[in-house]
Each structure stands twice: as structure tokens, then as C-alpha cells.
Design a protein around this motif. Structure first.
Motif, PDB file in Angstrom:
ATOM      1  N   THR A 137       2.435  13.397  -0.695  1.00  0.00           N
ATOM      2  CA  THR A 137       0.986  13.555  -0.169  1.00  0.00           C
ATOM      3  C   THR A 137       0.699  13.893   1.277  1.00  0.00           C
ATOM      4  OG1 THR A 137       0.679  11.646  -1.975  1.00  0.00           O
ATOM      5  CG2 THR A 137      -0.963  12.247  -0.273  1.00  0.00           C
ATOM      6  N   LEU A 138       1.493  13.314   1.952  1.00  0.00           N
ATOM      7  CA  LEU A 138       1.444  13.820   3.381  1.00  0.00           C
ATOM      8  C   LEU A 138       2.054  15.192   3.729  1.00  0.00           C
ATOM      9  CD1 LEU A 138       0.789  12.788   6.268  1.00  0.00           C
ATOM     10  CD2 LEU A 138       3.242  12.189   6.577  1.00  0.00           C
ATOM     11  N   MET A 139       3.141  15.734   2.994  1.00  0.00           N
ATOM     12  CA  MET A 139       3.400  17.046   3.011  1.00  0.00           C
ATOM     13  C   MET A 139       2.395  17.851   2.654  1.00  0.00           C
ATOM     14  SD  MET A 139       7.512  17.277   2.473  1.00  0.00           S
ATOM     15  CE  MET A 139       7.351  17.909   0.824  1.00  0.00           C
ATOM     16  N   ALA A 186      -1.685  22.087   3.532  1.00  0.00           N
ATOM     17  CA  ALA A 186      -2.884  22.386   3.592  1.00  0.00           C
ATOM     18  C   ALA A 186      -3.867  22.598   4.837  1.00  0.00           C
ATOM     19  CB  ALA A 186      -4.012  21.277   2.716  1.00  0.00           C
ATOM     20  N   MET A 187      -3.509  21.775   5.721  1.00  0.00           N
ATOM     21  CA  MET A 187      -3.969  22.128   7.105  1.00  0.00           C
ATOM     22  C   MET A 187      -3.528  23.218   7.714  1.00  0.00           C
ATOM     23  SD  MET A 187      -6.180  19.788   7.703  1.00  0.00           S
ATOM     24  CE  MET A 187      -6.452  19.990   9.662  1.00  0.00           C
ATOM     25  N   LYS A 188      -2.245  23.539   7.631  1.00  0.00           N
ATOM     26  CA  LYS A 188      -1.502  24.688   8.173  1.00  0.00           C
ATOM     27  C   LYS A 188      -2.039  25.852   7.769  1.00  0.00           C
ATOM     28  CE  LYS A 188       2.903  26.442   9.570  1.00  0.00           C
ATOM     29  NZ  LYS A 188       4.197  26.113   9.760  1.00  0.00           N
ATOM     30  N   LEU A 189      -2.462  25.778   6.053  1.00  0.00           N
ATOM     31  CA  LEU A 189      -2.767  26.979   5.501  1.00  0.00           C
ATOM     32  C   LEU A 189      -4.356  27.309   6.197  1.00  0.00           C
ATOM     33  CD1 LEU A 189      -2.527  29.102   3.197  1.00  0.00           C
ATOM     34  CD2 LEU A 189      -3.636  27.429   1.743  1.00  0.00           C
ATOM     35  N   ILE A 190      -5.011  26.188   6.216  1.00  0.00           N
ATOM     36  CA  ILE A 190      -6.615  26.377   6.651  1.00  0.00           C
ATOM     37  C   ILE A 190      -6.552  27.029   7.929  1.00  0.00           C
ATOM     38  CG2 ILE A 190      -8.397  25.155   7.414  1.00  0.00           C
ATOM     39  CD1 ILE A 190      -8.041  23.203   4.780  1.00  0.00           C
ATOM     40  N   GLU A 191      -5.613  26.588   9.010  1.00  0.00           N
ATOM     41  CA  GLU A 191      -5.567  26.990  10.363  1.00  0.00           C
ATOM     42  C   GLU A 191      -5.083  28.328  10.295  1.00  0.00           C
ATOM     43  OE1 GLU A 191      -2.873  24.428  12.258  1.00  0.00           O
ATOM     44  OE2 GLU A 191      -4.337  22.696  12.393  1.00  0.00           O
TER      45      GLU A 191
END
Length: 103
Positions: free
Chosen positions: A41-43, A48-53
Motif C-alpha cells: 500500500t505504501l509503495m 501514485a504521488m510520483k506519477l502525479i508529480e
């Protein structure tokens, strides 16, 4: 002493030992499964955060490129209009010069 050598009592003890061992293994597996789910879940959240950034940076880059292209395009149009104005001004002065000489 006869009870200790009885096969039925030995089996009962071994079954209880197996049950206890299986219960311990089950709690270990549950805790390791829970920790694995948490790590996955953490990965997923990090990805997801990296993709959004990355998408935000890419859209900012594209927006910057669009703005730069627009400014360059307008600059070229302004220079072309100035040159056309100079050219037409030069033609007007030549026409005035020729018409002034003819009179």
C-alpha cells in the motif's frame, strides 16, 4: 509409567503440539501478511504521488513551451510588420520623390 508409553497418549500430545505450532505459524503469517499489505500500500501511494508529480511537471513544461512558442510567434509577426511598415514607408517616400520631381 504405562501411561507414558501408551500410543494414544503420545498421539494426543503430538496433536496438541502440532496445533500449538500451527497456531503460532498462523499468527506469524498473519502479521507478515499484514506487513506485506502495508508495504505494498505504501509503495502504491508513493508511485501514485510520483506519477502525479511527473504529470504536473510535464504539464508545466508543456505550458511553458506553449508560452515560449506564442511569444516567439508574436515577436516574428511584430518584426515582420515593422519591416513591412519600413518598406511601405520607403515606397511612399520614393513615390513622393518621383512625384515631386515630376512637378
Amino acid at each position: 509409567m504405562e501411561d507414558q508409553h501408551c500410543p494414544h497418549t503420545m498421539r494426543m500430545g503430538s496433536h496438541e503440539a502440532r496445533i500449538t505450532a500451527l497456531e503460532k505459524n498462523m499468527t506469524i503469517l498473519e502479521s507478515s501478511l499484514e506487513s506485506k499489505i502495508n508495504s505494498v500500500t505504501l509503495m502504491a501511494q508513493n508511485n501514485a504521488m510520483k506519477l502525479i508529480e511527473d504529470k504536473a511537471n510535464q504539464s508545466g513544461f508543456i505550458r511553458g513551451m506553449h508560452m515560449t512558442a506564442t511569444i516567439i510567434g508574436y515577436s516574428i509577426i511584430i518584426v515582420a510588420l515593422l519591416l513591412a511598415g519600413k518598406f511601405t514607408g520607403a515606397i511612399e517616400s520614393v513615390i513622393k520623390l518621383l512625384s515631386g520631381k515630376g512637378l
